[in-house]
Design a protein around this motif. Sequence first.
Motif, PDB file in Angstrom:
ATOM      1  N   GLN A 341       0.848  -0.968   0.001  1.00  0.00           N
ATOM      2  CA  GLN A 341       0.077   0.135  -0.120  1.00  0.00           C
ATOM      3  C   GLN A 341       0.925   1.260   0.243  1.00  0.00           C
ATOM      4  OE1 GLN A 341      -2.497  -0.591   3.479  1.00  0.00           O
ATOM      5  NE2 GLN A 341      -3.998  -1.737   2.453  1.00  0.00           N
ATOM      6  N   GLU A 342       1.808   1.222   0.766  1.00  0.00           N
ATOM      7  CA  GLU A 342       2.990   2.508   0.907  1.00  0.00           C
ATOM      8  C   GLU A 342       3.716   2.302  -0.311  1.00  0.00           C
ATOM      9  OE1 GLU A 342       4.830   2.610   4.736  1.00  0.00           O
ATOM     10  OE2 GLU A 342       3.037   2.784   5.744  1.00  0.00           O
ATOM     11  N   LEU A 343       3.750   1.262  -0.911  1.00  0.00           N
ATOM     12  CA  LEU A 343       4.710   1.433  -2.228  1.00  0.00           C
ATOM     13  C   LEU A 343       4.130   1.874  -3.419  1.00  0.00           C
ATOM     14  CD1 LEU A 343       7.157   0.212  -3.461  1.00  0.00           C
ATOM     15  CD2 LEU A 343       6.138  -1.762  -4.178  1.00  0.00           C
ATOM     16  N   VAL A 344       2.747   1.883  -3.488  1.00  0.00           N
ATOM     17  CA  VAL A 344       2.010   2.439  -4.412  1.00  0.00           C
ATOM     18  C   VAL A 344       0.719   3.253  -3.712  1.00  0.00           C
ATOM     19  CG1 VAL A 344       0.613   2.116  -6.717  1.00  0.00           C
ATOM     20  CG2 VAL A 344       2.409   0.555  -5.991  1.00  0.00           C
ATOM     21  N   PRO A 345       0.994   4.495  -3.501  1.00  0.00           N
ATOM     22  CA  PRO A 345      -0.070   5.473  -2.732  1.00  0.00           C
ATOM     23  C   PRO A 345      -1.099   5.759  -3.597  1.00  0.00           C
ATOM     24  CG  PRO A 345       1.950   6.335  -2.236  1.00  0.00           C
ATOM     25  CD  PRO A 345       2.062   5.219  -3.329  1.00  0.00           C
ATOM     26  N   GLY A 346      -2.328   5.496  -3.003  1.00  0.00           N
ATOM     27  CA  GLY A 346      -3.523   6.000  -3.949  1.00  0.00           C
ATOM     28  C   GLY A 346      -4.469   4.858  -4.254  1.00  0.00           C
ATOM     29  N   LYS A 347      -3.562   3.426  -4.112  1.00  0.00           N
ATOM     30  CA  LYS A 347      -4.160   2.214  -4.751  1.00  0.00           C
ATOM     31  C   LYS A 347      -4.561   1.506  -3.683  1.00  0.00           C
ATOM     32  CE  LYS A 347      -4.261   3.794  -9.210  1.00  0.00           C
ATOM     33  NZ  LYS A 347      -5.454   3.871  -9.941  1.00  0.00           N
ATOM     34  N   ILE A 348      -5.190   1.873  -2.681  1.00  0.00           N
ATOM     35  CA  ILE A 348      -5.138   1.005  -1.485  1.00  0.00           C
ATOM     36  C   ILE A 348      -5.865  -0.365  -1.814  1.00  0.00           C
ATOM     37  CG2 ILE A 348      -6.218   0.956   0.864  1.00  0.00           C
ATOM     38  CD1 ILE A 348      -3.821   2.867   0.316  1.00  0.00           C
ATOM     39  N   GLY A 349      -7.180  -0.235  -2.524  1.00  0.00           N
ATOM     40  CA  GLY A 349      -7.772  -1.389  -2.796  1.00  0.00           C
ATOM     41  C   GLY A 349      -7.015  -2.289  -3.842  1.00  0.00           C
ATOM     42  N   THR A 350      -6.412  -1.663  -4.652  1.00  0.00           N
ATOM     43  CA  THR A 350      -5.751  -2.510  -5.817  1.00  0.00           C
ATOM     44  C   THR A 350      -4.543  -3.408  -5.202  1.00  0.00           C
ATOM     45  OG1 THR A 350      -6.135  -0.871  -7.503  1.00  0.00           O
ATOM     46  CG2 THR A 350      -4.453  -2.867  -7.898  1.00  0.00           C
ATOM     47  N   MET A 351      -3.691  -2.429  -4.285  1.00  0.00           N
ATOM     48  CA  MET A 351      -2.647  -3.100  -3.743  1.00  0.00           C
ATOM     49  C   MET A 351      -3.370  -4.446  -2.676  1.00  0.00           C
ATOM     50  SD  MET A 351       0.070  -2.291  -4.927  1.00  0.00           S
ATOM     51  CE  MET A 351      -0.614  -2.237  -6.534  1.00  0.00           C
ATOM     52  N   SER A 352      -4.371  -3.979  -1.918  1.00  0.00           N
ATOM     53  CA  SER A 352      -4.733  -4.958  -0.928  1.00  0.00           C
ATOM     54  C   SER A 352      -5.112  -6.399  -1.635  1.00  0.00           C
ATOM     55  CB  SER A 352      -5.875  -4.404  -0.371  1.00  0.00           C
ATOM     56  OG  SER A 352      -5.546  -3.326   0.305  1.00  0.00           O
ATOM     57  N   GLY A 353      -5.976  -5.990  -2.826  1.00  0.00           N
ATOM     58  CA  GLY A 353      -6.450  -7.051  -3.470  1.00  0.00           C
ATOM     59  C   GLY A 353      -5.285  -7.780  -4.188  1.00  0.00           C
ATOM     60  N   LEU A 354      -4.166  -7.050  -4.659  1.00  0.00           N
ATOM     61  CA  LEU A 354      -3.142  -7.890  -5.320  1.00  0.00           C
ATOM     62  C   LEU A 354      -2.498  -8.819  -4.375  1.00  0.00           C
ATOM     63  CD1 LEU A 354      -1.379  -8.198  -7.893  1.00  0.00           C
ATOM     64  CD2 LEU A 354      -0.102  -6.170  -7.042  1.00  0.00           C
ATOM     65  N   THR A 355      -1.981  -8.112  -3.049  1.00  0.00           N
ATOM     66  CA  THR A 355      -1.033  -9.085  -2.103  1.00  0.00           C
ATOM     67  C   THR A 355      -1.996 -10.137  -1.623  1.00  0.00           C
ATOM     68  OG1 THR A 355      -1.482  -7.115  -0.896  1.00  0.00           O
ATOM     69  CG2 THR A 355       0.456  -7.228  -1.872  1.00  0.00           C
ATOM     70  N   VAL A 356      -3.187  -9.755  -1.084  1.00  0.00           N
ATOM     71  CA  VAL A 356      -3.885 -10.849  -0.498  1.00  0.00           C
ATOM     72  C   VAL A 356      -4.431 -11.959  -1.423  1.00  0.00           C
ATOM     73  CG1 VAL A 356      -5.937 -11.211   0.987  1.00  0.00           C
ATOM     74  CG2 VAL A 356      -4.675  -9.152   1.513  1.00  0.00           C
ATOM     75  N   GLY A 357      -4.848 -11.266  -2.817  1.00  0.00           N
ATOM     76  CA  GLY A 357      -5.254 -12.018  -3.861  1.00  0.00           C
ATOM     77  C   GLY A 357      -4.006 -12.992  -4.307  1.00  0.00           C
ATOM     78  N   LEU A 358      -2.926 -12.643  -4.457  1.00  0.00           N
ATOM     79  CA  LEU A 358      -1.781 -13.317  -4.741  1.00  0.00           C
ATOM     80  C   LEU A 358      -1.811 -14.464  -3.723  1.00  0.00           C
ATOM     81  CD1 LEU A 358       1.167 -10.953  -6.065  1.00  0.00           C
ATOM     82  CD2 LEU A 358      -0.017 -13.084  -7.269  1.00  0.00           C
ATOM     83  N   ALA A 359      -1.816 -13.961  -2.288  1.00  0.00           N
ATOM     84  CA  ALA A 359      -1.622 -15.206  -1.453  1.00  0.00           C
ATOM     85  C   ALA A 359      -2.648 -16.260  -1.673  1.00  0.00           C
ATOM     86  CB  ALA A 359      -1.788 -14.556  -0.348  1.00  0.00           C
ATOM     87  N   PHE A 360      -3.748 -15.714  -1.879  1.00  0.00           N
ATOM     88  CA  PHE A 360      -4.924 -17.089  -2.257  1.00  0.00           C
ATOM     89  C   PHE A 360      -4.543 -17.847  -3.492  1.00  0.00           C
ATOM     90  CE2 PHE A 360      -7.709 -14.511   0.688  1.00  0.00           C
ATOM     91  CZ  PHE A 360      -8.167 -15.452   1.379  1.00  0.00           C
ATOM     92  N   GLY A 361      -4.335 -16.970  -4.425  1.00  0.00           N
ATOM     93  CA  GLY A 361      -3.794 -17.638  -5.792  1.00  0.00           C
ATOM     94  C   GLY A 361      -2.777 -18.329  -6.001  1.00  0.00           C
ATOM     95  N   MET A 362      -1.807 -18.124  -5.321  1.00  0.00           N
ATOM     96  CA  MET A 362      -0.555 -19.119  -4.878  1.00  0.00           C
ATOM     97  C   MET A 362      -0.827 -20.132  -4.166  1.00  0.00           C
ATOM     98  SD  MET A 362       2.071 -17.478  -6.737  1.00  0.00           S
ATOM     99  CE  MET A 362       2.737 -16.094  -7.210  1.00  0.00           C
ATOM    100  N   GLY A 363      -1.549 -19.952  -3.357  1.00  0.00           N
ATOM    101  CA  GLY A 363      -2.006 -21.166  -2.358  1.00  0.00           C
ATOM    102  C   GLY A 363      -2.843 -22.024  -3.319  1.00  0.00           C
ATOM    103  N   ALA A 364      -3.723 -21.568  -4.144  1.00  0.00           N
ATOM    104  CA  ALA A 364      -4.545 -22.590  -5.110  1.00  0.00           C
ATOM    105  C   ALA A 364      -3.645 -23.280  -5.900  1.00  0.00           C
ATOM    106  CB  ALA A 364      -5.495 -21.237  -5.772  1.00  0.00           C
ATOM    107  N   ILE A 365      -2.675 -22.544  -6.758  1.00  0.00           N
ATOM    108  CA  ILE A 365      -1.832 -23.208  -7.564  1.00  0.00           C
ATOM    109  C   ILE A 365      -0.882 -24.466  -6.874  1.00  0.00           C
ATOM    110  CG2 ILE A 365       0.133 -23.060  -9.248  1.00  0.00           C
ATOM    111  CD1 ILE A 365      -0.870 -20.250  -9.738  1.00  0.00           C
ATOM    112  N   GLY A 366      -0.708 -23.703  -5.689  1.00  0.00           N
ATOM    113  CA  GLY A 366       0.293 -25.010  -4.988  1.00  0.00           C
ATOM    114  C   GLY A 366      -0.796 -26.089  -4.313  1.00  0.00           C
ATOM    115  N   ALA A 367      -1.974 -25.808  -4.238  1.00  0.00           N
ATOM    116  CA  ALA A 367      -2.786 -26.912  -3.486  1.00  0.00           C
ATOM    117  C   ALA A 367      -2.748 -28.200  -4.823  1.00  0.00           C
ATOM    118  CB  ALA A 367      -4.197 -26.649  -3.270  1.00  0.00           C
ATOM    119  N   VAL A 368      -3.118 -27.562  -6.179  1.00  0.00           N
ATOM    120  CA  VAL A 368      -3.206 -28.559  -7.047  1.00  0.00           C
ATOM    121  C   VAL A 368      -1.942 -28.999  -7.339  1.00  0.00           C
ATOM    122  CG1 VAL A 368      -3.767 -28.634  -9.507  1.00  0.00           C
ATOM    123  CG2 VAL A 368      -5.217 -27.068  -8.081  1.00  0.00           C
TER     124      VAL A 368
END
Length: 410
Positions: A341-368
């Motif tokens: 969020q502090e790396l890209v100010p003004g894009k709070i939702g995008t950065m939150s979605g990217l980092t947390v979403g990546l955590a879910f996505g990487m976990g998904a690929i990892g599960a398979v």
Amino acid sequence: MAIAAPLKEKPVQKPGTTVYPILFIIGICHMLNDSLQAVIPAMFPILERSMSLTFTQLGIIAFTLNMVSSVMQPVVGWYTDKRPRPYALPIGLTASMLGILGLAFAPSFVTILCCVFFIGLGSAIFHPEGSRVAYMAAGTKRGLAQSIYQVGGNSGQAMAPLITALILVPLGQFGAVWFTLVAALAVMFLLYIAKWYAARLGSLAQKQGTQKKAAEQNSSVTKSVITALIIIIFLIFARSWYTSAIGNFYTFYAMDTYHVSIQQAQSYIFVFLLFGAVGTFLGGPLADRFGKRVVILGSLLCSAPLAILLPFAGPVLAYGVLALIGLVLMSSFSVTVVYAQELVPGKIGTMSGLTVGLAFGMGAIGAVALGALIDAAGLTPTMIAISFLPILGILAFLLPSDQKLREWHS
């Protein structure tokens, strides 16, 4: 009315004020939301026996849940950065409630995938907007605020072993129907949050506009920002694949290696997730004090030797090792979100979605991938192989320091 007035007026008059009531409520909602998601992996031992599913099929279920959430989270975050939608929060939880209700009666593998899709969609809507609410209520304590928010989610995930042992083992698949009550409670809380959120849109828009202008004036650091984001992606990969292996498959490893029952095997996961929740909470205040880069670096590197030790620990020592891994490794979870969020100010939702979403996505690929690897090579070789993933934390040395981030966007 006397209670609502301070919540509305105080943060506007004092932008640095941390609004703890809102943080605690959104943290509770995060716990309830993620406890719904925790039902899915908690059902794996039940589904594996009742429907004769393979490890690959179980991995596909986890993939569906996490990938839908992963793909949609950055999209939701990007959209709500431009057009905030406070009432998206209760709508998202309603989708999850419908998915849980269907899951209790799902007769086949395909039907389970459809229900899991709705749960993942609800999660995708909730997470970036929930993180935004935490940011809005944080004041000057962004690390602490994200920790309160994220520890709610980790606490919900930690309920998976208890859900299995106390509800799903005695009641079977139908036991999932009780979690519609959990979803309904979360929807009611989120209606209150949505009203608070709607009252803050003016000040939020003004703040984001100022940050966006500052970011545009610092276009010379664009390549450095992209490089830092790529490093963050690799760190999320290492953490997510490892936690996916433990959360989805260590139950089977304990049953196979230590010859314990489903309930006993779930206790190992409970310890890992419980101490992971503690680590998530501690990470934020530590980052506020010592710096986010320091916490991210120490989190992965210090957990690496413990991860390597785990496959060779006995049934008793494994509890202590899992507790320490969860405590140390997950201390960087909320910190990674704030760093982005502090790396890209003004894009709070995008950065939150990217980092947390990546955590879910990487976990998904990892599960398979891990499920297929277990089917092909066996549990023990797979658990040994994934233990080296936290070593990738050495890449955190390449991240810009907290001071450098402040210089870029000052």
